[in-house]
Design an enzyme around this catalytic site. Structure first.
Site, PDB file in Angstrom:
ATOM      1  N   LYS A  24       0.848  -1.203   0.000  1.00  0.00           N
ATOM      2  CA  LYS A  24       0.000   0.000   0.000  1.00  0.00           C
ATOM      3  C   LYS A  24       0.875   1.241   0.000  1.00  0.00           C
ATOM      4  O   LYS A  24       0.643   2.171  -0.777  1.00  0.00           O
ATOM      5  CB  LYS A  24      -0.888   0.015   1.240  1.00  0.00           C
ATOM      6  CG  LYS A  24      -1.552   1.366   1.516  1.00  0.00           C
ATOM      7  CD  LYS A  24      -2.399   1.404   2.771  1.00  0.00           C
ATOM      8  CE  LYS A  24      -1.660   1.670   4.018  1.00  0.00           C
ATOM      9  NZ  LYS A  24      -1.297   3.095   4.252  1.00  0.00           N
ATOM     10  N   ASN A  25       1.923   1.248   0.822  1.00  0.00           N
ATOM     11  CA  ASN A  25       2.720   2.462   1.007  1.00  0.00           C
ATOM     12  C   ASN A  25       3.712   2.716  -0.113  1.00  0.00           C
ATOM     13  O   ASN A  25       4.363   3.755  -0.132  1.00  0.00           O
ATOM     14  CB  ASN A  25       3.408   2.433   2.370  1.00  0.00           C
ATOM     15  CG  ASN A  25       2.385   2.577   3.483  1.00  0.00           C
ATOM     16  OD1 ASN A  25       1.224   2.917   3.229  1.00  0.00           O
ATOM     17  ND2 ASN A  25       2.798   2.299   4.707  1.00  0.00           N
ATOM     18  N   CYS A 118      -5.231  12.263  12.291  1.00  0.00           N
ATOM     19  CA  CYS A 118      -5.967  10.995  12.174  1.00  0.00           C
ATOM     20  C   CYS A 118      -5.864  10.286  13.510  1.00  0.00           C
ATOM     21  O   CYS A 118      -5.461  10.852  14.511  1.00  0.00           O
ATOM     22  CB  CYS A 118      -5.372  10.153  11.047  1.00  0.00           C
ATOM     23  SG  CYS A 118      -3.752   9.533  11.481  1.00  0.00           S
ATOM     24  N   ARG A 123      -0.282  14.395  12.527  1.00  0.00           N
ATOM     25  CA  ARG A 123       0.177  14.235  11.143  1.00  0.00           C
ATOM     26  C   ARG A 123       0.415  15.592  10.467  1.00  0.00           C
ATOM     27  O   ARG A 123      -0.167  15.927   9.456  1.00  0.00           O
ATOM     28  CB  ARG A 123      -0.819  13.401  10.332  1.00  0.00           C
ATOM     29  CG  ARG A 123      -1.232  12.099  10.955  1.00  0.00           C
ATOM     30  CD  ARG A 123      -0.130  11.091  11.172  1.00  0.00           C
ATOM     31  NE  ARG A 123       0.422  10.528   9.966  1.00  0.00           N
ATOM     32  CZ  ARG A 123      -0.098   9.479   9.323  1.00  0.00           C
ATOM     33  NH1 ARG A 123      -1.192   8.931   9.761  1.00  0.00           N
ATOM     34  NH2 ARG A 123       0.475   9.022   8.231  1.00  0.00           N
ATOM     35  N   ASP A 308       4.717   0.654  11.971  1.00  0.00           N
ATOM     36  CA  ASP A 308       3.494   0.023  11.445  1.00  0.00           C
ATOM     37  C   ASP A 308       3.333  -1.406  11.923  1.00  0.00           C
ATOM     38  O   ASP A 308       2.257  -1.987  11.769  1.00  0.00           O
ATOM     39  CB  ASP A 308       3.506   0.052   9.907  1.00  0.00           C
ATOM     40  CG  ASP A 308       3.330   1.457   9.391  1.00  0.00           C
ATOM     41  OD1 ASP A 308       3.541   1.670   8.187  1.00  0.00           O
ATOM     42  OD2 ASP A 308       3.012   2.356  10.196  1.00  0.00           O
ATOM     43  N   ARG A 400      -8.547  -0.489   4.528  1.00  0.00           N
ATOM     44  CA  ARG A 400      -7.694   0.522   3.882  1.00  0.00           C
ATOM     45  C   ARG A 400      -6.384  -0.102   3.408  1.00  0.00           C
ATOM     46  O   ARG A 400      -5.808   0.342   2.422  1.00  0.00           O
ATOM     47  CB  ARG A 400      -7.377   1.653   4.878  1.00  0.00           C
ATOM     48  CG  ARG A 400      -8.489   2.630   5.137  1.00  0.00           C
ATOM     49  CD  ARG A 400      -7.981   3.815   5.936  1.00  0.00           C
ATOM     50  NE  ARG A 400      -6.661   4.192   5.451  1.00  0.00           N
ATOM     51  CZ  ARG A 400      -5.622   4.456   6.265  1.00  0.00           C
ATOM     52  NH1 ARG A 400      -5.758   4.383   7.566  1.00  0.00           N
ATOM     53  NH2 ARG A 400      -4.447   4.791   5.769  1.00  0.00           N
TER      54      ARG A 400
HETATM   55  C1  EPZ Z   1       4.261   6.936   6.124  1.00  0.00           C
HETATM   56  O1  EPZ Z   1       3.476   7.950   6.735  1.00  0.00           O
HETATM   57  C2  EPZ Z   1       3.352   5.714   6.054  1.00  0.00           C
HETATM   58  N1  EPZ Z   1       2.183   6.014   5.239  1.00  0.00           N
HETATM   59  C3  EPZ Z   1       2.907   5.342   7.471  1.00  0.00           C
HETATM   60  O2  EPZ Z   1       2.115   4.145   7.361  1.00  0.00           O
HETATM   61  C4  EPZ Z   1       4.153   5.034   8.304  1.00  0.00           C
HETATM   62  O3  EPZ Z   1       3.753   4.742   9.625  1.00  0.00           O
HETATM   63  C5  EPZ Z   1       5.092   6.248   8.290  1.00  0.00           C
HETATM   64  O4  EPZ Z   1       5.411   6.614   6.936  1.00  0.00           O
HETATM   65  C6  EPZ Z   1       6.392   5.974   9.024  1.00  0.00           C
HETATM   66  O5  EPZ Z   1       7.027   4.881   8.452  1.00  0.00           O
HETATM   67  C7  EPZ Z   1       2.290   5.948   3.895  1.00  0.00           C
HETATM   68  O6  EPZ Z   1       3.354   5.693   3.359  1.00  0.00           O
HETATM   69  C8  EPZ Z   1       1.046   6.218   3.095  1.00  0.00           C
HETATM   70  P1  EPZ Z   1       6.286  10.394   8.207  1.00  0.00           P
HETATM   71  P2  EPZ Z   1       4.015   9.482   6.752  1.00  0.00           P
HETATM   72  O7  EPZ Z   1       6.123  11.628   7.404  1.00  0.00           O
HETATM   73  O8  EPZ Z   1       4.675   9.794   5.464  1.00  0.00           O
HETATM   74  C9  EPZ Z   1       6.022  13.633  11.675  1.00  0.00           C
HETATM   75  C10 EPZ Z   1       0.215   2.806   7.636  1.00  0.00           C
HETATM   76  O9  EPZ Z   1      -0.350   2.304   8.625  1.00  0.00           O
HETATM   77  N2  EPZ Z   1       5.956  14.620  10.583  1.00  0.00           N
HETATM   78  O10 EPZ Z   1       7.561   9.629   8.122  1.00  0.00           O
HETATM   79  O11 EPZ Z   1       2.914  10.348   7.203  1.00  0.00           O
HETATM   80  C11 EPZ Z   1       4.740  12.821  11.741  1.00  0.00           C
HETATM   81  O12 EPZ Z   1       3.759  13.503  12.495  1.00  0.00           O
HETATM   82  C12 EPZ Z   1       0.724   4.228   7.720  1.00  0.00           C
HETATM   83  O13 EPZ Z   1       0.400   2.218   6.537  1.00  0.00           O
HETATM   84  C13 EPZ Z   1       6.018  15.972  10.897  1.00  0.00           C
HETATM   85  O14 EPZ Z   1       6.127  16.352  12.057  1.00  0.00           O
HETATM   86  O15 EPZ Z   1       5.110   9.376   7.904  1.00  0.00           O
HETATM   87  C14 EPZ Z   1       5.187  11.568  12.419  1.00  0.00           C
HETATM   88  O16 EPZ Z   1       5.228  11.796  13.809  1.00  0.00           O
HETATM   89  C15 EPZ Z   1       0.503   4.862   9.100  1.00  0.00           C
HETATM   90  N3  EPZ Z   1       5.942  16.885   9.889  1.00  0.00           N
HETATM   91  C16 EPZ Z   1       6.610  11.374  11.901  1.00  0.00           C
HETATM   92  O17 EPZ Z   1       7.010  12.653  11.394  1.00  0.00           O
HETATM   93  C17 EPZ Z   1       5.810  16.494   8.574  1.00  0.00           C
HETATM   94  O18 EPZ Z   1       5.763  17.391   7.694  1.00  0.00           O
HETATM   95  C18 EPZ Z   1       6.724  10.342  10.781  1.00  0.00           C
HETATM   96  O19 EPZ Z   1       5.934  10.776   9.733  1.00  0.00           O
HETATM   97  C19 EPZ Z   1       5.741  15.118   8.285  1.00  0.00           C
HETATM   98  C20 EPZ Z   1       5.826  14.203   9.297  1.00  0.00           C
END
Ligand code: EPZ
Length: 424
Positions: A24-25, A118, A123, A308, A400
């Site tokens: 998915k990711n 969410c 996020r 995850d 999802r």
């Molecule tokens: C991706 O989310 C994945 N989703 C998530 O999987 C996964 O948990 C995550 O990466 C970490 O591996 C998809 O790929 C669609 P991040 P993403 O940006 O891109 C903070 C699932 O269950 N952050 O690496 O949103 C954020 O709040 C999902 O399949 C900021 O502060 O993850 C979080 O605490 C859940 N500012 C941390 O960084 C930003 O601009 C990691 O987020 C962006 C992120």
């Protein structure tokens, strides 16, 4: 009102083999990337999920065609029409922010809603926006809508991410592939899904190097070409099915599991007492009668322990001999499955981002509610091991990201079915 439940009769060992779904990711950013090329993209091994369906609806809205034939999705993006995505479409999928970079690349402008928080956290997208600003994007936030443009066009930049955000890395790549000049992204996310996105774009004519490391260099494509691409397997779902085998004392083979991406989690299964063998792209797991606790688990960006998989790993710990400690360092609210597991008899206490799990010999079936995708899959996993019947509601979360979840588990011998019922 009608609602769907997954009903699980626990206590059955899982045995057998299954073919793993596409990631998915990886599929989501690549579906967005298919809007950038202006060509035809044939995406194989694209999982049939609520989230990939939502991404295809967004593609059609902006003027692409997106058709599914089995696990192949064909996207044609030669006649784009709209650079704005309505709120209703944005709300269908939290990660639709990935279309921001794609729209900017394709149209030089974009308008969409800032995704709300969410179930697992606020996020924020500040890292996305600062990276895109460095590439020449001007961003105005008006009443929750992001109005973005590139008045002087997109230009290459040297970007350093304060945190290796997966989404911010992906949005940077989606913009950089059409920017004028080279872009270097430092402190980039190293997740395998980033490598897949880079491989897709390289197959279309871009020159991206360093994906999988913390420094990624993007040379834009002079022009894109049509491509056929096979999406990588879903490493989180591989670990999820292995955890289901582990908690039921089972013996399961996962085909197309790409064990090279499971390096952060296979030791966890071995420390818990499972025998894990890899043969080519297959991973075999034989579980012990009783799992052993593995001590401390700290979620980290790849190649660390994946956040995850934290929920399903916690189900294993809940049934293990001994005490385990989980430290969730990525998301601020990712223990929402804990109250539901406690309803099933798990002994878990949470202090901020630390969960202490004292293993118990048995869980009891109960009526529980999925709170998010990975937490919901973990509750099903707990139900497979529990004594008696478990009802998991809010299965939309699970749909999802888990393709044909109950069908695959039933293939392994689980007693699980989806029913429709009236809510009181
Ligand atoms: C991706 O989310 C994945 N989703 C998530 O999987 C996964 O948990 C995550 O990466 C970490 O591996 C998809 O790929 C669609 P991040 P993403 O940006 O891109 C903070 C699932 O269950 N952050 O690496 O949103 C954020 O709040 C999902 O399949 C900021 O502060 O993850 C979080 O605490 C859940 N500012 C941390 O960084 C930003 O601009 C990691 O987020 C962006 C992120």
């Amino acid at each position: 009102m009608r609602m769907e439940l997954l009903v699980i009769e626990g206590g059955k060992r899982l045995e057998g083999e299954l073919e793993l779904q596409g990631s998915k990711n990886s599929a989501l950013p690549i579906l967005a990337a298919a809007a950038v090329t202006g060509e035809t993209s044939i995406l194989k091994h694209c999982p049939y999920l609520r989230d990939t369906d939502a991404a295809m609806r967004i593609l059609r809205h902006i003027g692409c065609t997106a058709e599914r034939a089995g696990d192949t999705v064909i996207v044609r993006s030669d006649a784009p029409k709209r650079w704005e995505i309505p709120d209703a479409l944005m709300r269908e999928m939290r990660s639709s922010i990935i279309f921001l970079g794609a729209l900017l690349s394709r149209f030089g402008r974009a308008e969409l809603s800032a995704p709300g928080g969410c179930d697992i956290g606020l996020r924020p997208i500040d890292l996305h926006l600062s990276a895109l600003s460095a590439l020449g994007v001007r961003i105005e936030e008006q009443c929750g809508r992001l109005c973005c443009s590139a008045p002087k066009g997109l230009h290459g930049a040297a970007i350093t991410l304060p945190f290796p955000s997966v989404g911010a890395t992906e949005n940077s790549i989606l913009c950089a592939v059409t920017a004028k000049g080279e872009t270097v992204i430092r402190n980039a996310a190293r997740e395998p899904e980033i490598c897949d996105l880079a491989a897709f774009f390289n197959g279309c004519g871009a020159r991206i190097s360093g994906a999988g490391t913390d420094t990624i260099t993007v040379e834009p494509a002079a022009r894109f070409r049509a491509t056929e691409f096979t999406i990588m397997p879903d490493r989180i779902m591989a670990a999820t099915f292995l955890a289901a085998a582990a908690v039921t004392g089972g013996s399961v083979c996962v085909h197309r599991a790409a064990p090279q991406y499971l390096v952060p989690v296979l030791p966890y299964f071995e420390q818990a007492g499972c025998v894990v063998q890899t043969q080519g792209d297959d991973v075999l797991l034989h579980a012990p009668r009783r799992l052993q606790s593995t001590g401390l688990v700290r979620t980290m960006p790849y190649p660390g322990f994946p956040t995850d998989f934290q929920a399903s790993a916690m189900v294993m710990a809940a049934l293990s001999q001994g005490t385990s400690v989980f430290v969730e360092t990525i998301f601020e609210n990712r223990f929402r499955h804990v109250p539901q597991l406690r309803r099933m008899g798990a002994h878990i206490t949470v202090h901020n981002n630390v969960a202490v799990v004292e293993g118990v010999p048995q869980l009891c079936g109960a009526a529980v509610q999925a709170t998010d995708l990975r937490g919901g899959a973990a509750l099903v996993t707990a139900g497979l091991a529990a004594q008696g019947e478990t009802h998991v509601s809010c299965v939309g979360h699970i749909d999802r990201g888990c393709e044909r979840f109950e069908q695959n588990l039933a293939l392994l011998g689980a007693r699980i079915k989806r029913i429709e019922t009236d809510t009181e």
